[in-house]
Design an enzyme around this catalytic site. Structure first.
Site, PDB file in Angstrom:
ATOM      1  N   THR A   1       0.823  -1.220   0.000  1.00 56.37           N
ATOM      2  CA  THR A   1       0.000   0.000   0.000  1.00 56.37           C
ATOM      3  C   THR A   1       0.855   1.266   0.000  1.00 56.37           C
ATOM      4  O   THR A   1       0.491   2.263  -0.623  1.00 56.37           O
ATOM      5  CB  THR A   1      -0.926  -0.013   1.235  1.00 56.37           C
ATOM      6  OG1 THR A   1      -1.711  -1.189   1.167  1.00 56.37           O
ATOM      7  CG2 THR A   1      -1.821   1.188   1.308  1.00 56.37           C
TER       8      THR A   1
ATOM      9  N   THR B   1       2.124  -4.309   4.421  1.00 53.09           N
ATOM     10  CA  THR B   1       2.111  -4.539   5.871  1.00 53.09           C
ATOM     11  C   THR B   1       1.754  -5.981   6.248  1.00 53.09           C
ATOM     12  O   THR B   1       2.120  -6.437   7.323  1.00 53.09           O
ATOM     13  CB  THR B   1       1.111  -3.592   6.564  1.00 53.09           C
ATOM     14  OG1 THR B   1      -0.177  -3.780   5.972  1.00 53.09           O
ATOM     15  CG2 THR B   1       1.537  -2.154   6.422  1.00 53.09           C
ATOM     16  N   ASP B   2       1.046  -6.683   5.345  1.00 45.52           N
ATOM     17  CA  ASP B   2       0.528  -8.007   5.739  1.00 45.52           C
ATOM     18  C   ASP B   2       1.624  -8.974   6.169  1.00 45.52           C
ATOM     19  O   ASP B   2       1.464  -9.700   7.147  1.00 45.52           O
ATOM     20  CB  ASP B   2      -0.252  -8.651   4.583  1.00 45.52           C
ATOM     21  CG  ASP B   2      -1.602  -7.990   4.355  1.00 45.52           C
ATOM     22  OD1 ASP B   2      -1.917  -7.033   5.073  1.00 45.52           O
ATOM     23  OD2 ASP B   2      -2.343  -8.445   3.462  1.00 45.52           O
TER      24      ASP B   2
ATOM     25  N   LYS C   1       1.745  -7.647  13.177  1.00 40.82           N
ATOM     26  CA  LYS C   1       0.594  -6.835  12.777  1.00 40.82           C
ATOM     27  C   LYS C   1      -0.607  -7.377  13.541  1.00 40.82           C
ATOM     28  O   LYS C   1      -1.002  -8.521  13.342  1.00 40.82           O
ATOM     29  CB  LYS C   1       0.384  -6.950  11.261  1.00 40.82           C
ATOM     30  CG  LYS C   1      -0.813  -6.183  10.743  1.00 40.82           C
ATOM     31  CD  LYS C   1      -0.875  -6.175   9.225  1.00 40.82           C
ATOM     32  CE  LYS C   1      -2.158  -5.519   8.752  1.00 40.82           C
ATOM     33  NZ  LYS C   1      -2.219  -5.306   7.311  1.00 40.82           N
TER      34      LYS C   1
END
Ligand code: ASP
Length: 412
Positions: free
Chosen positions: A81, A157-158, A234
């Site tokens: 992202t 970020t995943d 996360k």
């Protein structure tokens, strides 16, 4: 290029936003809050063009000339992202960011360092694989050898924490290697990309020669936290403060406005360690999550496929049901290395308390101490590329290499 702003009325509801290009029977609107919606073009849908158009430019601003008094940071971009922007010609969110795009989107970065960069991948991080971690580690090592004072890795970020763990083990770094991402893309008013990138750049120019993850600390645009790459997870699918240190404290915090870094934990300093790259990985390893009643055949499956190592995410102190134990023993007898971790995440594995745990230890399972399950997986890949001798594997898995494990838990 000019983008029309429109008002769409349908069934008593009014939507206002930018009209995105779309093919077919749908209107795609970019709402003022940054979200896109699709509405069917039907007789009951009334579209009115508003006067205020938006002019978007696809021209890149030329990079500023280097400032000799600033350090040099190399940005290795992998996608996600943070690297995505809306293409107003196609309406799609594209992941086409190179270093010039990043600098034109966030010009304040140029006050912190001179940047150079490489696009290593342009993917969403769910598409990462162990081979990609290796390519990234080699690219980081190359940049350091060519004189970069710090590395910034832009990443989805995943799975950022898997990659950060992999680089933490594969590289003993002499300069900061900082992972950064964003939970919300740049076209959304609530985007976290500027704050995260500026704080990450500050850390990349600091004296913290470790692999770290820098992301929002809270809901406001003021503070970022710096987490050790092997101790972070996360913990939320969309909040900007999704990243949390587990079983450890963050190394420090960065104030976005003052650009000051405050460290509260020990860290390795710039210059304390020469650069060492050890990028070998045994990729035939997997992470298996136990759940009540789960079929132990999953262990036999991996054994039959030639897997060399399995990390189990057990319950509580590190358990599976009694039914799983003979399957685990058989796999170990066949040369599969098994590490137990806990789906509690917080705390450490201790298989000496309950019967099922003692049976697991007797079967030859290695306790994963207080390592996060995914970190134990990456570490098992790394360890099995160094040795497959069971005693050495056990010893290395239970030795702290990059801050991923502590022999004693501190109680908060
Ligand atoms: N799925 C995206 C990724 O990990 C989400 C993000 O970038 O935050 O690449």
């Amino acid at each position: 290029m000019k983008i029309k702003r429109v008002k769409v009325e349908r069934e008593g509801i009014t939507y206002t936003g930018l009209m995105m290009p779309s093919k077919g029977a749908r209107i795609i609107l970019k709402l003022d809050n940054g979200y896109n919606i699709g509405l069917k073009k039907e007789a009951k849908t009334k579209v009115t063009t508003l006067k205020d158009e938006r002019v978007v430019s696809h021209k890149k601003t030329p990079p500023p000339s280097p400032n000799p008094s600033l350090p040099t940071v190399s940005i290795l971009s992998t996608g996600g992202t943070i690297a995505s922007k809306v293409d107003y010609r196609t309406g799609a969110v594209t992941s086409q960011f190179d270093v010039d795009d990043i600098l034109s989107a966030i010009p304040e970065l140029t006050e912190i360092a001179n940047f150079r960069g490489k696009v290593i991948y342009n993917i969403l991080s769910e598409n990462m694989r162990a081979e990609y971690w290796q390519k990234l580690a080699r690219a980081a090592a190359d940049e350091i050898k060519k004189g970069a004072d710090g590395i910034m890795v832009t990443h989805g970020t995943d799975t950022m924490t898997y990659t950060a763990a992999a680089l933490s083990l594969m590289l003993k770094t002499s300069v900061p290697i900082v992972f950064v991402g964003s939970q919300r893309s740049a076209d959304r008013p609530s985007s976290d990309n500027v704050v995260n990138a500026v704080c990450a750049a500050k850390v990349a120019t600091s004296d913290i020669a470790e692999v770290v993850v820098v992301m929002h600390a809270g809901m406001s645009d003021d503070i970022c936290l710096m987490h050790r790459g092997v101790r972070v997870r996360k913990m939320h699918s969309s909040r900007r403060d999704a990243f949390r240190s587990i079983n450890a404290k963050p190394i420090g915090r960065i104030d976005y406005k003052t650009r000051k870094i405050r460290t509260t934990e020990k860290y390795r300093k710039r210059g304390e360690q020469e650069l060492v790259l050890n990028d070998r990985l045994e990729t035939k390893c997997a992470l298996v999550k136990f759940s009540p009643g789960a079929d132990p055949g999953v262990i036999d499956y991996y054994t039959s496929k030639g897997y060399k190592g399995l990390v189990i995410e057990g319950t509580g102190l590190g358990h599976v049901s009694t039914e799983w134990i003979p399957h685990i023993k058989k796999a170990i007898d066949n040369g599969v290395h098994m590490v137990m971790t806990s789906q509690c995440l917080g705390g450490r594995v201790c298989d000496r308390v309950y019967d099922t745990g003692r049976d697991l230890l007797n079967a030859g399972v290695i306790e994963g101490e207080d390592m996060l399950p995914e970190v134990a997986l990456v570490k098992l890949m790394w360890v099995l590329a160094q040795t497959q001798n069971p005693a050495e594997v056990r010893q290395l898995m239970q030795t702290n290499i990059a801050g991923e494990l502590s022999r004693r838990s501190k109680h908060a």
